[in-house]
Design an enzyme around this catalytic site. Structure first.
Site, PDB file in Angstrom:
ATOM      1  CB  SER A  88       8.681  -5.021  -3.288  1.00 13.54           C
ATOM      2  OG  SER A  88       9.451  -5.132  -1.805  1.00 13.54           O
ATOM      3  CG  HIS A 102      15.250  -4.402   0.034  1.00 11.00           C
ATOM      4  ND1 HIS A 102      15.340  -3.243  -0.197  1.00 11.00           N
ATOM      5  CD2 HIS A 102      13.519  -4.077  -0.501  1.00 11.00           C
ATOM      6  CE1 HIS A 102      14.352  -2.379  -0.981  1.00 11.00           C
ATOM      7  NE2 HIS A 102      13.802  -2.967  -0.348  1.00 11.00           N
ATOM      8  CG  ASN A 104      10.554  -1.285  -4.620  1.00 16.76           C
ATOM      9  OD1 ASN A 104      10.397  -0.067  -4.821  1.00 16.76           O
ATOM     10  ND2 ASN A 104       9.201  -2.644  -4.491  1.00 16.76           N
ATOM     11  NE  ARG A 106       9.206   3.410  -4.403  1.00 12.78           N
ATOM     12  CZ  ARG A 106      10.171   3.322  -4.443  1.00 12.78           C
ATOM     13  NH1 ARG A 106      10.903   2.008  -4.080  1.00 12.78           N
ATOM     14  NH2 ARG A 106      11.022   3.825  -3.457  1.00 12.78           N
ATOM     15  N   GLY A 259      -3.259  -3.197   1.603  1.00 19.47           N
ATOM     16  CA  GLY A 259      -1.618  -3.880   0.674  1.00 19.47           C
ATOM     17  C   GLY A 259      -1.971  -5.390   1.937  1.00 19.47           C
ATOM     18  NE  ARG A 260      -1.884 -12.639   0.028  1.00 16.15           N
ATOM     19  CZ  ARG A 260      -1.698 -13.847  -0.062  1.00 16.15           C
ATOM     20  NH1 ARG A 260      -0.095 -13.235  -0.084  1.00 16.15           N
ATOM     21  NH2 ARG A 260      -1.778 -13.958   0.334  1.00 16.15           N
ATOM     22  CD  GLU A 262       0.149 -13.786   5.819  1.00 12.27           C
ATOM     23  OE1 GLU A 262       1.800 -14.890   5.632  1.00 12.27           O
ATOM     24  OE2 GLU A 262       0.249 -13.727   7.200  1.00 12.27           O
ATOM     25  CB  SER A 263       1.801  -9.630  -0.559  1.00 12.85           C
ATOM     26  OG  SER A 263       1.294 -10.771  -1.166  1.00 12.85           O
TER      27      SER A 263
END
Length: 301
Positions: A88, A102, A104, A106, A259-260, A262-263
């Site tokens: 992403s 943008h 992505n 997946r 999920g993280r 910050e990411s």
């Protein structure tokens, strides 16, 4: 398939980061490796305060484990294990003449209690969010998307272009987030498309990203701009934030699967404005953009 696709997005991350670093010319991506307690992790790369790019992230992750309750309800299933991996990216340039972009790509698998795959699909896309409209840039971006799609099926570009226009729609503002591109999801095996066929298509689109975006950056990055144009960019970035926090399924999935943070939130720009009831001047370039965003356009007709 999951190992194959994860290898692909690792290589693609390297290629995209190098392409963006080369055009910026000053800053490099900073890398963070992170792990998810429930299983898996990722490789986050962020670029900040560059000559061309004010902030951006190109992230990959591969996570697995028990499907959270909220996701069970979304997919209409009971307890199940899952695996999801993807790349992403969001890039916010400094110059308001250069569009935000943008993308992505997946892949998702779901398993029964015996670890057999019971569902699998691909998803992804790429879309452009300009602050000032250069029609030749919009045409270039969409033509690159169409060329990638046409190698796999003549119906893919019109279908996924329309899905992109529908998905990246700020319903509470009644306007598009940007000028679109491609959006596809739940690409599953059918009589006409094997999972290998879908892999070939998704990687074709991923490989087209730099060709779609970098020529636009090169053409616009050195154009002059005013403080008023910079303010307009920050006001429009506010609409970008609204979409990501209110409507975006990828953000929701990341937050619901621990999920993280910050990411996940690296997609948010560093400088944003919300000006009360801001209206551009009639006949201005700013109003020209809004007219396009209120009614998605067929750029290749």
């Amino acid at each position: 398939m999951k190992e194959k696709f994860y290898q692909y997005i690792q290589t693609l991350q390297d290629q995209i980061c190098k392409g963006l670093e080369d055009i910026d010319g000053i800053v490099k991506f900073r890398e963070d490796i992170w792990t998810r307690p429930e299983g898996g992790g990722g490789r986050t790369r962020v670029i900040e305060n560059g000559q061309v790019f004010e902030k951006g992230g190109v992230n990959i992750s591969a996570v697995h484990g028990k499907l959270p309750d909220t996701m069970q309800k979304m997919f209409g299933v009971g307890e199940a294990d899952f695996f999801a991996c993807g790349l992403s990216l969001v890039i916010h340039p400094k110059n308001p003449m250069v569009p935000t972009v943008h993308a992505n790509w997946r892949y998702f698998e779901m398993y029964d209690e015996h670890k057999n795959i019971i569902n699998q699909w691909f998803g992804g896309g790429q879309d452009l969010t300009p602050y000032y409209l250069f029609e030749e840039d919009a045409i270039h971006f969409h033509q690159t998307c169409k060329t990638a799609c046409d190698k796999h099926h003549p119906d893919f570009y019109p279908k996924y272009k329309k899905q992109c226009d529908n998905y990246f729609w700020n319903a509470h503002r009644n306007e598009a987030r940007g000028i679109g591109g491609l959006f596809f999801d739940y690409c599953k095996e059918t009589d006409g498309m094997t999972m290998q066929n879908w892999y070939d298509f998704v990687t074709e689109v991923g490989n087209s990203f730099l060709e779609a975006y970098l020529p636009i950056v090169e053409k616009r990055k050195d154009l002059s701009y005013t403080e008023a144009q910079r303010n307009w960019q920050e006001i429009r970035r506010g609409r970008y934030v609204e979409f990501n926090l209110v409507h975006d399924k990828g953000t929701l999935f990341g937050l619901k699967t621990n999920g993280r943070i910050e990411s996940i939130l690296m997609s948010l720009p560093p400088h944003v404005q919300w000006v009360y009831n801001h209206q551009p001047k009639p006949g201005s370039e700013e109003e020209k953009l809004l007219k396009v965003l209120s009614n998605p356009k067929d750029w290749l007709s």
